[in-house]
Design a protein around this motif. Structure first.
Motif, PDB file in Angstrom:
ATOM      1  N   ASP A  21      50.657  40.065  44.120  1.00  0.00           N
ATOM      2  CA  ASP A  21      49.256  39.844  44.493  1.00  0.00           C
ATOM      3  C   ASP A  21      48.799  41.048  45.317  1.00  0.00           C
ATOM      4  OD1 ASP A  21      46.785  38.923  45.299  1.00  0.00           O
ATOM      5  OD2 ASP A  21      47.585  37.422  46.680  1.00  0.00           O
ATOM      6  N   ASP A  23      45.969  42.549  45.929  1.00  0.00           N
ATOM      7  CA  ASP A  23      44.792  42.513  46.795  1.00  0.00           C
ATOM      8  C   ASP A  23      44.852  41.409  47.846  1.00  0.00           C
ATOM      9  OD1 ASP A  23      44.260  40.239  45.278  1.00  0.00           O
ATOM     10  OD2 ASP A  23      42.522  41.096  44.265  1.00  0.00           O
ATOM     11  N   ASP A  25      44.611  38.168  47.671  1.00  0.00           N
ATOM     12  CA  ASP A  25      43.652  37.069  47.603  1.00  0.00           C
ATOM     13  C   ASP A  25      44.299  35.714  47.321  1.00  0.00           C
ATOM     14  OD1 ASP A  25      44.280  37.222  44.899  1.00  0.00           O
ATOM     15  OD2 ASP A  25      42.203  37.472  44.221  1.00  0.00           O
ATOM     16  N   GLU A  32      46.770  42.468  37.881  1.00  0.00           N
ATOM     17  CA  GLU A  32      47.983  42.432  38.703  1.00  0.00           C
ATOM     18  C   GLU A  32      49.180  41.959  37.881  1.00  0.00           C
ATOM     19  OE1 GLU A  32      46.086  41.472  43.088  1.00  0.00           O
ATOM     20  OE2 GLU A  32      46.306  39.845  41.646  1.00  0.00           O
TER      21      GLU A  32
END
Length: 65
Positions: A21, A23, A25, A32
């Motif tokens: 993951d 980023d 989020d 991804e």
């Protein structure tokens, strides 16, 4: 030396989130997911010809390359 390519999991109280993951989020986007699998593919491709043979896959799985 064999490159390690795996999706590790980071623990939290509520749920486990894959470390792919990028980023942060809390989910895995298609981009991804594809990036993580590309890293695995590249680690398996022993002769770097952009193709996987059965032998390359078996060597990677069994840790013999």
């Amino acid at each position: 030396m064999r490159a390690k390519a795996s999706v590790a999991f980071a623990s939290s109280k509520q749920k486990s989130v894959p470390t792919s993951d990028a980023d942060g989020d809390g989910g895995i986007s298609l981009q991804e997911f594809q990036a993580a699998h590309e890293r695995i593919f590249n680690a398996m491709d022993g002769n770097k010809d952009s193709k996987l043979t059965l032998e390359e896959m078996q060597a990677f799985i069994h840790g013999t390359r």
